[in-house]
Design an enzyme around this catalytic site. Structure first.
Site, PDB file in Angstrom:
ATOM      1  CG  ASP A  74      90.015  46.302  38.777  1.00  0.00           C
ATOM      2  OD1 ASP A  74      90.468  47.466  38.864  1.00  0.00           O
ATOM      3  OD2 ASP A  74      89.319  45.783  39.673  1.00  0.00           O
ATOM      4  CG  ASN A 130      98.777  49.212  39.206  1.00  0.00           C
ATOM      5  OD1 ASN A 130      99.916  48.905  39.540  1.00  0.00           O
ATOM      6  ND2 ASN A 130      97.947  48.356  38.609  1.00  0.00           N
ATOM      7  CB  CYS A 153      88.447  51.722  42.381  1.00  0.00           C
ATOM      8  SG  CYS A 153      86.886  52.383  43.028  1.00  0.00           S
ATOM      9  CG  HIS A 163      86.288  47.791  42.663  1.00  0.00           C
ATOM     10  ND1 HIS A 163      87.291  48.724  42.813  1.00  0.00           N
ATOM     11  CD2 HIS A 163      86.803  46.823  41.862  1.00  0.00           C
ATOM     12  CE1 HIS A 163      88.352  48.330  42.139  1.00  0.00           C
ATOM     13  NE2 HIS A 163      88.085  47.184  41.544  1.00  0.00           N
ATOM     14  CE1 TYR A 176      86.225  52.496  46.585  1.00  0.00           C
ATOM     15  CE2 TYR A 176      87.675  54.098  47.618  1.00  0.00           C
ATOM     16  CZ  TYR A 176      87.454  53.127  46.655  1.00  0.00           C
ATOM     17  OH  TYR A 176      88.441  52.800  45.773  1.00  0.00           O
ATOM     18  CB  THR A 206      74.924  34.600  51.776  1.00  0.00           C
ATOM     19  OG1 THR A 206      73.686  34.148  51.195  1.00  0.00           O
ATOM     20  CG2 THR A 206      75.054  34.021  53.171  1.00  0.00           C
ATOM     21  CD1 TRP A 217      91.220  52.869  48.752  1.00  0.00           C
ATOM     22  CD2 TRP A 217      93.285  52.444  48.039  1.00  0.00           C
ATOM     23  NE1 TRP A 217      91.139  52.526  47.423  1.00  0.00           N
ATOM     24  CE2 TRP A 217      92.391  52.265  46.946  1.00  0.00           C
ATOM     25  CE3 TRP A 217      94.643  52.238  47.802  1.00  0.00           C
ATOM     26  CZ2 TRP A 217      92.809  51.881  45.680  1.00  0.00           C
ATOM     27  CZ3 TRP A 217      95.059  51.853  46.537  1.00  0.00           C
ATOM     28  CH2 TRP A 217      94.145  51.684  45.502  1.00  0.00           C
TER      29      TRP A 217
END
Length: 628
Positions: A358, A228, A276, A335, A540, A419, A240
């Site tokens: 990530d 990135n 992502c 993701h 998304y 939850t 985004w």
């Protein structure tokens, strides 16, 4: 006797390439893997005498030194060549003016581009002659290498396969998208090495940075930051906001090669734009190219926990609409990240194996937008205190999803909602086929099980210790609100009604949406329910774009009665505000007479469809019905 010198070098690229599984790299340099023997042939201006030996020098990076292990000087031995802790060489054969030499690097050697030089040890002083450059990579085939992977089938998939599948969509409608990793395409290996050289650590102290490149933990963490562009002139710029001017929509990329080549040819200007799956696809290319077994992983209903609370706290109004000015956490429909396979010498053997990495810029880690490596085994056991970024990854797959109703007087009430919705259908491509493999069990115990709850409590306690004074640890949010640790462990009271959205017709782009909210009274008493419905087009990441539904209903539920509230959203209501993600979020806030509150939510992805008309002979223009 005349001085001796090397006149020509045969790098034996075919032989070495086959032995090192590097024959797919297009060259021109020799590419080999560390911890393994490779062979070269040297032509000399005269025969080598029996007392003469070769003295080789290998060096990588600027200011190479033996102290930093970026330089080694070693001579040919007469004993059998073995891979050890140092560079070694053996003269294998000699025929007149030609000598064949085998060299071996240690299994923890620094990876990268090396310069090989040689001179002959004799009574006369000879200067080193530069023989040329070669590239040394990580070696998943070497048991002594920290990136060793025992399965040949997995090595073929996760190191050598240059194409793959990335899974996207929503939990109940997972889609497969092909992706060309292209790690063996022209210039890609050179570009991947350039990524390391463009990192801030290399710019600040190049010699020290190169010396750390023996460690897959260091290398993967550096690549996570460099894919990135947030802190550096990294490869991909994220976007985004649906504004893709001057670049390419993330949905239009189908592989990594064009992105990496554009970054390199554009003098390291970040490529616009990625989300992502693009970051994950590019990082998979880079790490496979460097020799680290890597795969792409998709997590559905993925939490983005901004404050290390291990919960996703969503604030809504009386219609279930997200209050973005209060809600800092989020839950993405999906993701995508990476896993790489290597040993964790810093943590111990239990935590070796798959490591989460990530490159999507979500939160800073030690001041830089990067994430990992985080041990998947550590995440499963709730050991969130271990390096690197355990709390964030744990939350992505196992945070509790907590909904708060924000009242006009700025008080809040916890609303009952699911939850357990975080971290569903964690998916990756199967070894040797394009099918989807569910690996959720690698990240957590069965949702709602006693063991899963024990792990969650363990993770919370590791992060929030109770102070000796008896005061409870408090998590401070940027907005000024706080959560008591106990809030994370105590669920909202279960209401006396249930609710669920049901899709009555397949949701098709260009058509009206027809659904029903199904309510059920779980008691033997009549219940009055105020139902506030809302709907919005979303990205998304579940960020709302525009409201398309806002209505209320009063419902009387008799004892144990079930009722359906029909809902229709016309195409004209959503067509102007639908994004490329084609997603809509519906919410129903159900307020029961006795003060109970239930929030029901439904994510909908609209399907594209094509109508194909097959003309009959003699009847052009007439055709059959639509084919899905």
């Amino acid at each position: 006797m005349a001085g001796i010198r090397v006149t020509e070098v045969d790098w034996q690229q075919l032989r070495n390439g086959a032995a090192h599984h590097t024959q797919e790299y297009p060259g021109p340099e020799l590419v080999v893997r560390r911890g393994q023997i490779f062979t070269i042939t040297l032509e000399l201006n005269r025969s080598l005498d029996s007392e003469e030996t070769f003295i080789f020098t290998v060096e990588t990076g600027p200011q190479a030194s033996e102290g930093l292990r970026t330089k080694a000087v070693f001579q040919t031995s007469t004993s059998e060549l073995e891979v050890g802790d140092a560079w070694t060489a053996v003269k294998e054969a000699q025929a007149e003016d030609t000598v064949t030499v085998s060299l071996a690097s240690p299994p923890n050697a620094v990876i990268g581009r090396y310069l090989l030089s040689a001179r002959v040890s004799s009574r006369r002083k000879h200067s080193d002659r530069k023989l040329g450059e070669f590239i040394l990579l990580f070696n998943p085939w070497c048991p002594e290498d920290n990136v060793f992977l025992a399965s040949e089938e997995e090595r073929q998939e996760y190191v050598l396969n240059d194409s793959g599948i990335i899974f996207r969509g929503v939990e109940k409608h997972i889609r497969a998208q092909g992706w060309n990793f292209g790690q063996f395409e022209e210039d890609i290996l050179n570009i991947c090495l350039s990524i390391l050289d463009r990192s801030p650590s290399h710019q600040d102290d190049p010699a020290t940075d190169v010396s750390h490149r023996h460690d897959p933990i260091y290398v993967t963490r550096a690549i996570s930051a460099m894919v990135n562009s947030n802190n550096d002139r990294g490869v991909v710029q994220g976007q985004w906001q649906r504004k893709y001017g001057g670049g390419t929509s993330p949905l239009h990329w189908r592989g990594s090669v064009a992105i990496l080549q554009q970054w390199f040819k554009g003098r390291f200007k970040p490529v616009k734009y990625g989300q992502c799956w693009v970051f994950a696809g590019v990082m998979c290319t880079v790490l496979r190219c460097l020799g680290i077994a890597t795969r792409v992983v998709s997590n559905f209903n993925s939490a983005h926990d901004t404050d290390r609370s291990l919960s996703v706290d969503k604030y809504v109004d009386s219609f279930g609409r997200t209050l973005e000015y209060l809600t800092e956490d989020s839950m993405w429909n999906f993701h995508v990240w990476n896993e790489s396979w290597f040993a964790r010498q810093d943590l111990g053997p239990f935590y070796s194996g798959w490591q989460v990495l990530d490159a999507t810029p979500q939160e800073e880690s030690e001041g830089v937008f990067r994430c990992g490596p985080a041990s998947v085994a550590a995440i499963r056991e709730g050991d969130v205190h271990l390096a690197h970024d355990g709390p964030f990854v744990f939350s992505e797959v196992n945070a509790d999803y907590i909904t708060w109703l924000w009242n006009e007087d700025e008080s809040r009430e916890r609303v009952y909602s699911d939850t357990k919705k975080i971290g569903r259908c964690i998916s990756t491509k199967a070894v040797g086929s394009d099918s989807r493999v569910d690996i959720t069990g690698l990240y957590k115990y069965p949702e709602g099980s006693r063991k899963e709850r024990q792990v969650y409590r363990r993770a919370v306690k590791k992060l929030f210790s109770v102070e000796a004074s008896g005061r409870r640890a408090r998590v401070r949010r940027a907005s000024g609100r706080g959560l008591w640790r106990d809030d994370l462990l105590q669920p909202a009271a279960k209401p006396s009604i249930t609710g669920k959205f049901k899709v009555l017709e397949p949701p098709k782009l260009g058509h009206d949406l027809r659904l029903a909210l199904c309510l059920a009274n779980l008691t033997s008493q009549t219940q009055q329910v105020q139902v506030n419905l809302s709907g919005a087009t979303i990205l998304y990441t579940r960020r709302p774009v525009a409201e398309i539904l806002h209505e209320s209903h009063k419902v009387r539920l008799g004892p144990e009665e079930e009722r359906k509230i029909p809902i229709t959203i016309s195409y004209s209501q959503y067509k102007e505000d639908l994004t490329e993600d084609k997603k809509i979020l519906l919410a129903a806030m159900c307020l029961v007479t006795k003060g109970e509150k239930l929030l029901v939510e439904k994510d909908i992805t609209l399907e594209d469809f094509i109508t194909i008309k097959c003309a009959k002979p003699g009847a052009p223009g007439k055709g059959l019905g639509p084919i899905q």
